[in-house]
Motif scaffolding. Structure first.
Motif, short mmCIF file in Angstrom:
data_model
loop_
_atom_site.label_atom_id
_atom_site.label_comp_id
_atom_site.label_asym_id
_atom_site.label_seq_id
_atom_site.Cartn_x
_atom_site.Cartn_y
_atom_site.Cartn_z
N UNK A 167 21.78 105.08 15.97
CA UNK A 167 22.46 103.83 16.29
C UNK A 167 23.33 103.33 15.14
N UNK A 168 22.87 103.52 13.92
CA UNK A 168 23.66 103.07 12.77
C UNK A 168 24.95 103.86 12.66
N UNK A 182 22.92 98.02 9.23
CA UNK A 182 22.64 98.97 8.16
C UNK A 182 21.51 98.40 7.30
N UNK A 225 26.51 105.24 15.18
CA UNK A 225 27.37 104.72 16.25
C UNK A 225 28.02 103.41 15.84
N UNK A 226 27.24 102.54 15.18
CA UNK A 226 27.80 101.27 14.74
C UNK A 226 28.96 101.53 13.78
N UNK A 227 28.78 102.52 12.90
CA UNK A 227 29.84 102.89 11.97
C UNK A 227 31.07 103.40 12.70
N UNK A 228 30.85 104.27 13.69
CA UNK A 228 31.97 104.80 14.47
C UNK A 228 32.70 103.65 15.16
N UNK A 229 31.90 102.76 15.78
CA UNK A 229 32.49 101.67 16.57
C UNK A 229 33.35 100.76 15.70
N UNK A 271 21.46 97.79 15.45
CA UNK A 271 22.06 98.84 14.63
C UNK A 271 22.71 98.32 13.35
#
Lengths: 222, 242
Positions: free
Chosen positions: A119-120, B89, A122-126, B87
């Protein structure tokens, strides 16, 4: 038991030991740095989208992990010159240690990365972070923090493995013990002193890992 | 702002998006609902290509998301995405969570990014939690940090994928309040949610999906009081009487 133990001779050979202690330190230090770099690259290749990169990394990691370091060392020492590649001994040793530990580091780092919740990522990609940025700012800081202990374990193995370099006549701690033994016939003094110096390196590494763990692991985060 | 034209997507055999047509105007708030597995999360995850579509056209803010050559970084920077499981960090403070993308993607300097981060965290009611790590925050607070993280990019669109489903009941309202404020300020939003009170109050339209298809699109009052399909009636009964 120590009545027959000749401390004077150890003292006499102390300059040699100090010189060899320094050699083990920088040979291992250089190999350790190289191994972490190789490990990160091999791990990135193994986790990449490209099938070719994945297979190259897979073959490298499996070959190294399934063959003895001594065989690898002899291959670089005897095999490369026979193929026309001449390298100084110390460089041969550092390359062998780097490639050997690099394979283990690749697997350690991979475990650290795969422990991170997708999920992290994906959050970065998003939010538009690139692959390199996600690695640099999200994944690696956590993966390296999570893997300090296994990384330390591998560093200790690397330092101990550097004793094999004595077999290709590099002057390092184990070689110093051999020199003392063969010149004065005092194996107990020779190798105990060698062992004591390895112990010192172990405690140095342990202190470093404790310090870096405090900086890298985010207790708040777990 | 967001335009789906005959969009199709499959997971293997499963037809997860089936001939989707939908136009979302600037400033609209779209609530997407439907039974689980109906494709509603996939519908919004396609918008910033967290999932690629296989057929059809999807144009977001004038940029063709269906085109493999499109530079997604630019589009993604314009879209805030809030996940069900937050999500965040975990190795970064609330403030760092909100500033990383403005710093690295938008190229803001540190002072600008932090000012913006503080502003957005204050806006979601977390001015006093700026230096906390995610694990030190409640679920509702974490989700509000996640919303602030999206807002610091100054997005044109905010997407919410079941933002309250992982929260305790008493924390749901604090997240919905933030979303409600955003909607009222004119943000273009798409939210997958079963919070029907929220939908009634702020949604421009409700999209009801089942088995990868859009079954109904209607203003919330029409949909809730007079669903046009049996599937919609059955769904409303089951969520209103649970």
């Amino acid at each position: 038991m120590l009545e027959g133990f000749n401390f004077r001779i150890i003292w006499e050979y102390m300059p040699l030991y100090m010189q060899c202690f320094a050699a083990t330190l920088w040979l291992s230090g250089l190999s350790l740095f190289g191994a972490v770099v190789v490990g990160i690259i091999a791990c990135a290749m193994r986790l990449s989208q490209s099938r070719i990169l994945r297979s190259i990394a897979g073959v490298y990691i499996e070959t190294i992990r399934s063959t003895p370091l001594l065989a690898q060392l002899y291959f670089f020492y005897f095999g490369l010159p026979s193929m026309g590649i001449m390298l100084p001994e110390w460089l041969t040793g550092v390359i062998a240690l780097t490639l050997n530990s690099g394979a283990y580091y690749a697997e350690i780092i991979r475990a650290g990365i795969q422990a991170i919740d997708f999920g992290q990522i994906e959050a970065g990609i998003a939010s538009g972070l690139s692959y390199i940025q996600r690695m640099r700012f999200i994944i690696l800081p956590q993966a390296l923090g999570n893997t300090i202990r296994p990384m330390l374990g591998q560093a200790i193995i690397l330092v101990k493995d550097s004793s094999l370099l004595s077999l290709i006549s590099i002057m390092e701690l184990t070689r110093a013990g051999q020199v003392l033994t063969s010149e004065r016939f005092t194996p107990a003094e020779g190798f105990l002193t060698t062992a004591a110096f390895y112990l010192i390196i172990y405690y140095m590494l342990k202190a470093f890992s404790g310090w870096s763990e405090k900086r890298l692991i985010f207790r708040e985060a777990h | 702002m967001i335009s789906y034209k005959n969009v199709n997507k499959w997971y293997g055999e499963l037809h997860v998006l089936n001939s989707i047509n939908l136009e979302v105007e600037k400033g609209e708030v779209i609530v997407v609902c439907g039974p689980s597995g109906s494709g509603k999360s996939t519908l919004i995850r396609c918008i910033n290509r967290l999932e690629p579509i296989q057929e059809g056209e999807l144009v977001v803010d004038g940029m063709a998301v269906h085109d493999k050559k499109t530079n997604m970084t630019k589009i993604r920077a314009e879209i805030g995405f809030v996940f069900q499981s937050f999500n965040l960090y975990p190795h970064m403070t609330a403030l760092e969570n909100t500033t990383i993308a403005p710093l690295k993607v938008r190229g803001f300097n540190k002072a600008e990014a932090e000012k913006l981060g503080r502003e957005m965290l204050t806006r979601v009611g977390l001015a006093d939690r700026i230096d906390h790590y995610p694990a030190q925050l409640s679920g509702g607070q974490q989700q509000r940090v996640a919303i602030a993280r999206g807002l610091t990019m100054k997005p044109k669109i905010m997407l919410f994928d079941e933002p309250t489903s992982a929260l305790d009941p008493e924390m749901i309202h604090e997240v919905l309040d933030v979303m409600r404020d955003l909607a009222k300020e004119g943000m273009t939003m798409m939210a997958v949610t079963h919070e029907m009170g929220f939908a009634r109050e702020v949604a421009s339209r409700v999209v009801f999906m089942d088995e990868g298809k859009i079954i109904e699109i209607a203003p919330p009052n029409d949909f809730f009081t007079n669903p046009q399909t049996d599937r919609g009636k059955y769904f409303l009964q089951s969520i209103l009487t649970h």
